[in-house]
Write an enzyme that holds these catalytic residues in place. Structure first.
Site, PDB file in Angstrom:
ATOM      1  N   SER A 148       0.739  -1.115  -0.153  1.00 42.93           N
ATOM      2  CA  SER A 148      -0.031   0.009  -0.037  1.00 42.93           C
ATOM      3  C   SER A 148       0.894   1.204   0.104  1.00 42.93           C
ATOM      4  O   SER A 148       2.075   1.408   0.447  1.00 42.93           O
ATOM      5  CB  SER A 148      -0.902  -0.020   1.393  1.00 42.93           C
ATOM      6  OG  SER A 148      -1.613  -1.177   1.417  1.00 42.93           O
ATOM      7  N   GLN A 149       0.286   2.377  -0.422  1.00 37.29           N
ATOM      8  CA  GLN A 149       0.861   3.707  -0.542  1.00 37.29           C
ATOM      9  C   GLN A 149       1.181   4.083   1.049  1.00 37.29           C
ATOM     10  O   GLN A 149       0.411   3.856   1.805  1.00 37.29           O
ATOM     11  CB  GLN A 149      -0.163   4.774  -1.106  1.00 37.29           C
ATOM     12  CG  GLN A 149       0.258   5.974  -1.146  1.00 37.29           C
ATOM     13  CD  GLN A 149      -1.026   6.950  -1.233  1.00 37.29           C
ATOM     14  OE1 GLN A 149      -2.084   6.646  -1.345  1.00 37.29           O
ATOM     15  NE2 GLN A 149      -0.540   8.357  -1.652  1.00 37.29           N
TER      16      GLN A 149
END
Ligand code: SAH
Length: 220
Positions: A69-70
């Protein structure tokens, strides 16, 4: 696998701190979360070929059509999960690269994490061992069902999106415990925080997000 835990050049302390400044600008305010994110080496959780991009604020591919994930989303979900709570036992659904679990391992006494794709879980386990994160416990399973034998949990984080909330997870929360989860079909997902009350649950919709889908079954 060999691991460069300190990092040089594009994975150095200075590069990491630029990411932390960016997270602050984007509204992450929990200093404990920011400190942990500065300390946990994200480049260990991506392929060597992508290590030079590990401190960009973007999701990156980890194989098997999945992504790490970011960083902004990791920080946001972590502050929503931990804010003001004493975290004894935390469950994560969707181990993926292992990065989010490593962040949680610095906040909670015990982290339980479930992944459905075995090769991803194997790699995450090696990273946890290299980083000596001995308070993380892993299981190959379909996380729709949580990990009932290890619950109830102070908090549960789901890092893949179901179209509808998996009811099983609610029953594995302690009273006062929180579930942080993206819910909805592709293109219409919302990050949601569900808190277990003495009776029933509260739900707060936080912001629109984009996650890979929560799928069923196990892949070996
Ligand atoms: N937390 C991860 C994010 C990985 S992406 C990280 O920090 O890297 C989401 C992960 O959820 C993928 O690895 C995917 O295989 C996994 N996943 C999807 N459905 C699942 C399910 N039902 N049970 C367990 N894991 C699941």
């Amino acid at each position: 696998m060999k691991f460069d835990l300190q990092g040089i050049g594009m994975t150095s302390r200075r590069t990491r701190m630029r990411l932390i400044d960016r997270l602050r600008q984007d509204g992450i305010s929990d200093e404990q979360v920011l400190t942990i994110m500065a300390d946990v080496p994200r480049h260990i959780f991506v392929d060597e070929a992508l290590a030079h991009r590990a401190y960009e604020n973007t999701a990156l591919p980890i194989g098997h059509s999945q992504t790490i994930s970011q960083p902004y989303i990791v920080a946001r979900m972590t502050e929503l999960l931990s804010g003001g709570l004493e975290l004894d036992r935390v469950l994560e659904v969707g181990t993926g690269s292992g990065y989010q679990g490593a962040i949680l391992a610095h906040l909670a006494k015990q982290v339980f994490t479930v992944e459905r794709i075995e090769p991803l879980l194997d790699r995450a386990r090696k990273r946890y061992a290299a980083l000596k994160l001995n308070n993380i416990h892993t299981k190959l399973a379909d996380g729709h069902w949580g990990w009932p034998e290890k619950g109830p949990f102070d908090a549960i984080m789901v890092t893949a999106a179901p179209e509808v909330l998996p009811e099983e997870l609610l029953g594995q929360l302690k009273v006062g415990g929180r579930l942080v989860i993206p819910v909805g079909e592709d293109g219409k997902q919302y990050l949601s925080v569900i808190t277990r009350q003495e009776e029933g649950f509260d739900e707060e919709l936080v912001e629109p997000v984009r996650f890979v889908p929560l799928l069923g079954g196990v892949v070996r």
